[in-house]
Design a protein around this motif. Sequence first.
Motif, short mmCIF file in Angstrom:
data_model
loop_
_atom_site.label_atom_id
_atom_site.label_comp_id
_atom_site.label_asym_id
_atom_site.label_seq_id
_atom_site.Cartn_x
_atom_site.Cartn_y
_atom_site.Cartn_z
N HIS B 418 12.54 14.31 -40.39
CA HIS B 418 12.12 13.03 -40.53
C HIS B 418 13.23 12.27 -41.60
CE1 HIS B 418 8.17 14.18 -39.38
NE2 HIS B 418 7.63 12.61 -39.69
N ILE B 419 13.76 11.17 -41.13
CA ILE B 419 14.75 10.49 -41.49
C ILE B 419 14.35 9.23 -41.96
CG2 ILE B 419 17.45 9.91 -41.33
CD1 ILE B 419 17.55 11.93 -39.39
N TYR B 420 14.42 8.82 -43.25
CA TYR B 420 14.11 7.38 -44.01
C TYR B 420 15.37 6.81 -44.34
CZ TYR B 420 9.27 9.60 -44.06
OH TYR B 420 7.84 9.93 -43.79
N PHE B 421 15.26 5.51 -43.70
CA PHE B 421 16.33 4.73 -44.13
C PHE B 421 15.99 3.46 -45.16
CE2 PHE B 421 17.88 6.55 -40.12
CZ PHE B 421 19.08 6.66 -40.58
N GLY B 422 16.57 3.41 -46.27
CA GLY B 422 16.15 2.63 -47.37
C GLY B 422 17.33 1.92 -47.81
N GLY B 423 17.28 0.82 -48.66
CA GLY B 423 18.43 0.18 -49.51
C GLY B 423 18.43 -1.10 -48.72
N SER B 424 19.14 -2.00 -49.56
CA SER B 424 19.17 -3.40 -49.36
C SER B 424 20.20 -3.98 -48.12
CB SER B 424 19.65 -4.00 -50.56
OG SER B 424 18.67 -3.94 -51.72
N PHE B 425 21.03 -2.71 -47.50
CA PHE B 425 21.76 -3.16 -46.52
C PHE B 425 21.04 -3.55 -45.27
CE2 PHE B 425 23.60 -1.23 -42.47
CZ PHE B 425 24.87 -2.10 -42.54
N ILE B 426 19.88 -2.90 -45.11
CA ILE B 426 19.07 -3.15 -43.82
C ILE B 426 18.29 -4.56 -43.78
CG2 ILE B 426 17.09 -2.29 -42.58
CD1 ILE B 426 17.54 0.51 -43.91
N ARG B 427 17.55 -4.96 -44.79
CA ARG B 427 17.09 -6.18 -44.92
C ARG B 427 16.30 -6.71 -43.92
NH1 ARG B 427 19.83 -8.96 -48.33
NH2 ARG B 427 20.09 -11.03 -47.13
N GLY B 428 15.68 -5.52 -43.07
CA GLY B 428 14.75 -6.02 -42.13
C GLY B 428 15.66 -6.60 -40.72
N HIS B 429 16.90 -6.41 -40.64
CA HIS B 429 17.69 -7.07 -39.63
C HIS B 429 17.53 -6.01 -38.17
CE1 HIS B 429 21.40 -8.14 -37.56
NE2 HIS B 429 20.96 -9.32 -37.98
N PRO B 430 16.91 -6.79 -37.03
CA PRO B 430 16.60 -5.98 -36.10
C PRO B 430 18.00 -5.21 -35.87
CG PRO B 430 15.99 -8.29 -35.80
CD PRO B 430 16.53 -8.13 -37.34
N GLN B 431 19.18 -5.86 -35.54
CA GLN B 431 20.17 -5.19 -34.89
C GLN B 431 20.71 -3.93 -35.53
OE1 GLN B 431 22.29 -8.66 -34.82
NE2 GLN B 431 23.18 -8.19 -32.84
N THR B 432 20.53 -4.06 -36.97
CA THR B 432 20.86 -2.95 -37.91
C THR B 432 19.81 -1.78 -37.70
OG1 THR B 432 21.40 -4.62 -39.57
CG2 THR B 432 21.14 -2.08 -40.32
N MET B 433 18.63 -2.05 -37.67
CA MET B 433 17.47 -1.15 -37.57
C MET B 433 17.59 -0.44 -36.18
SD MET B 433 14.02 -2.58 -39.60
CE MET B 433 14.09 -3.91 -38.58
N ASN B 434 17.98 -1.53 -35.03
CA ASN B 434 18.10 -1.01 -33.82
C ASN B 434 19.31 0.30 -33.49
OD1 ASN B 434 17.30 -0.84 -31.15
ND2 ASN B 434 18.89 -1.97 -30.43
N THR B 435 20.41 -0.10 -34.31
CA THR B 435 21.44 0.36 -34.21
C THR B 435 21.55 1.95 -34.72
OG1 THR B 435 22.96 -1.54 -34.28
CG2 THR B 435 24.16 0.72 -34.77
N LEU B 436 20.72 1.93 -35.96
CA LEU B 436 20.39 3.00 -36.78
C LEU B 436 19.51 3.87 -36.03
CD1 LEU B 436 19.89 1.63 -40.48
CD2 LEU B 436 21.68 3.39 -39.73
N SER B 437 18.26 3.33 -35.42
CA SER B 437 17.35 4.35 -34.62
C SER B 437 18.17 4.77 -33.47
CB SER B 437 16.32 3.06 -33.97
OG SER B 437 15.71 2.76 -35.21
N TYR B 438 19.02 4.04 -32.69
CA TYR B 438 19.64 4.43 -31.59
C TYR B 438 20.41 5.57 -31.86
CZ TYR B 438 22.38 4.51 -27.08
OH TYR B 438 22.90 5.30 -26.02
N ALA B 439 21.24 5.58 -32.92
CA ALA B 439 22.12 6.47 -33.08
C ALA B 439 21.39 7.91 -33.61
CB ALA B 439 23.01 6.26 -34.54
#
Lengths: 505, 505
Positions: B418-439
Amino acid sequence: MPGDTYQAVGSGAVTAGEATDTKDTATATGRPRKETVTSTAEIDSTIIHPGSVRINVKGAFIVDTPEPGTPANGNGTATTGGYETKDIRLPNHTAVVSHIAVDIGGSLAKLVYFSREAHSREPGGRLNFQSFETDRIDDCIEFMRHLKDKQLALNGSKPGELCVMATGGGSYKFYDRIRKQLGVDVLREDEMECLIIGLDFFITEIPREVFTYSETDPMHFAQPDANIYPYMLVNIGSGVSILKVSGPRTYERVGGTSLGGGTLWGLLSLLTPADNFDDMLDMAAQGDNTKVDMLVGDIYGTDYGKIGLKSTTIASSFGKVFRMKREAENDGEENGDVSHDDRERSSEQEAQPSHEHDTSSSHPNHPSSSRPTSSRSAHDAQRTRFTASDISRSLLYAISNNIGQIAYLQSQVHGLSHIYFGGSFIRGHPQTMNTLSYAIKFWSKGQKQAYFLRHEGYLGAVGAFLKRQPRNWGRRGSFEEGGEPALEDRLRGRNGNANDEAVIM
Amino acid sequence: MPGDTYQAVGSGAVTAGEATDTKDTATATGRPRKETVTSTAEIDSTIIHPGSVRINVKGAFIVDTPEPGTPANGNGTATTGGYETKDIRLPNHTAVVSHIAVDIGGSLAKLVYFSREAHSREPGGRLNFQSFETDRIDDCIEFMRHLKDKQLALNGSKPGELCVMATGGGSYKFYDRIRKQLGVDVLREDEMECLIIGLDFFITEIPREVFTYSETDPMHFAQPDANIYPYMLVNIGSGVSILKVSGPRTYERVGGTSLGGGTLWGLLSLLTPADNFDDMLDMAAQGDNTKVDMLVGDIYGTDYGKIGLKSTTIASSFGKVFRMKREAENDGEENGDVSHDDRERSSEQEAQPSHEHDTSSSHPNHPSSSRPTSSRSAHDAQRTRFTASDISRSLLYAISNNIGQIAYLQSQVHGLSHIYFGGSFIRGHPQTMNTLSYAIKFWSKGQKQAYFLRHEGYLGAVGAFLKRQPRNWGRRGSFEEGGEPALEDRLRGRNGNANDEAVIM
């Protein structure tokens, strides 16, 4: 510089053209034989078995002094200056060699070719290393054409008989172009396989090639174990490939990262005035990354001892830039939105902590897709903050550290303790090697070491060159002819051998 | 904007000041009680046990509609716009709360405070989330001062009785400053511990907080397993920390990287006109990274099928820039060294493959520590190549991909799924979350998933806020009071509960 290139080829004698099977003409001692000509029998046998050329690597060593008239590199930008381009002498190779090898990557094309020594009565010859920028591949092809023409002049073999061994992405992208422009056969070899064939060759056959780096002992030569497998190769070119190598020809690409040399060169060409790799490395050498990087101490004001982070640890690469940049803009008269101005006004009244960066002296101006750039940058130029060298140092650290960490993690996942770093990114640059070495030591708590090579940029090209070999060439051949001691003997033997001036002591 | 801030605090009723032990006033059903005042007994008991405040989290949920007059964020730059700043309503918490919590990182200070609802006859109150830029910490302190003043006005408690729970590096760096300017007690809590306390709270107590991202299902809410441990937290602020969490309060910082939000923000502030994070993300959303990134197809002209690299795979981030940049300079009249000019001239005669980048329209100019910047940049402006949005997209991909890969590798090394991503870098930004998820999906071959949070930036602040709790608060408390079903019941119950308009369906 094409001019230099032609001249160089003119002055550097190149081996006569026909492939030939020498049936290993080396003596067990590795002492040179006086034979310098190729017998008709050899030529005949070659025509019968064109694929069975053998490079006699016995007694191979790195040449300290270039041949008179040896070409400067194909271009100044791609030059891998210093020791990296030193030739490798093959004192016992007497057969003609009718193939050259090229590894065409995303940024650089690396060329390896064999030449007899000009004006020399000695037998044998040397491997020459040359690099070009891939986007100027025609310079590289032109250079190959002149190698080919020279071969004709030397042995009268027919044009078709030069063979180009090619690897790397460019061997596909430029396949037709090379064949058409040179009118020769192009044999493509797999990039990853060539990398490990080349690395195996350097590890096992070339004395004083592989070394570890530390600030106190910047080039500590390593002697290979009897069994070099398994190991990991981290090849850093434009991008990074990480290979797990379990045995001869047994490998797997386990990972990589797109943050490689191309990223450093690309970003620094946007952020600094440098227009070649060496200038970038020179700037990095002079820079102070703490002017742009956010250190643990910048956040905590002290160490974060509980989790073992020193105050000098880089917490965020370029982490200081955003705030300082906004302050710089705020000092100017340009208008942002109202709230932005409000914020800036209020922040101006604040006493800001840790302004050591205010001492820095120049900073990149930044493009604007919405404002006239020149006025904007002229305005910024007045309050410059970041120097090109500080930026270069920071980015070099960031990318090297990152590759080091990923390499370490991959080595943990795959249980590999020997980590070799190759590729044109390294270029024998002390800070790069120091950062990679430190990262491996740091993450492995001193359990693992980074190994470097003096011909780091040419693994693939040498691998392609040597693909025209029976599978039992090289170290595995050396084992058959005496195994591990052979290499050490050569090392010891040479160190005391007055007849062999060319050896680096 | 201080102005807004004061106004906002003025309009938002804040809980009276004294800490008090409510001995968990929640009913088993989680239905609100009508009690809204604090009894003298409670106040007395608080004075006796000031450390034993309990936040009643029963029935907590995310509020969709802001309170009238809820403050805009402390500043426009640090705003975590959209859903991330939604308040969390605590319908069953009736005790007064006399502490606020702040997590002061390298770039942002995140504040959490409890307030009774203004103009509301309902019991309970809500957790409010506010962020400021760390370099404008005085705005944050000013905001805290007004929370404190408001508490005085509400309950007449003495100034000394507001307690500030502080974490993050700034809790050390600005410790004296906060105490001096507010004249209050500041309790420092460990940053990493606060992160996991906050994450545990969000995972186990807040319905519809944790979600997985995919382009087809951008916010798929996850329901926690009965046992949430072990898990990995990747907290992405200015830098990145990776924590292995084995159980409540049992954690280890296993790694991190300096390539984080600070790197993106810093480099983009140099390379683009953007002066705030949201503009950078907006630009990235419009950009085309293939204009600056070198793809496998750019090197091979095709896939590299043998090792499963598609032609669209990014081989080198910013890998196209160096060559194109040199070409742009060469088009100009500025003089380089002779060999450089020679090279460029010869290269101009070449037909260069894949020049799709020639269509791009603007590019960053670059600083010069050796030449007058304005003339240099004016000159470059004429032949601009890279757009700010292409550069933003490329860098966002590069940093997100890199964090994703390192997170995956660390999860392999430590056996965490289980890998949780937190922190202000993400900011609910779709491309950021999509890239992290994809990776994570790509590297784990679909075996692992990335989890995100709607309050991703406030893990540490909420953790610090909740540190004033007995150790058995929260989920572990919920277990004692009915265990796993409790959360699902709340979710189910709410989904059909017409009396609960505030819940997001």
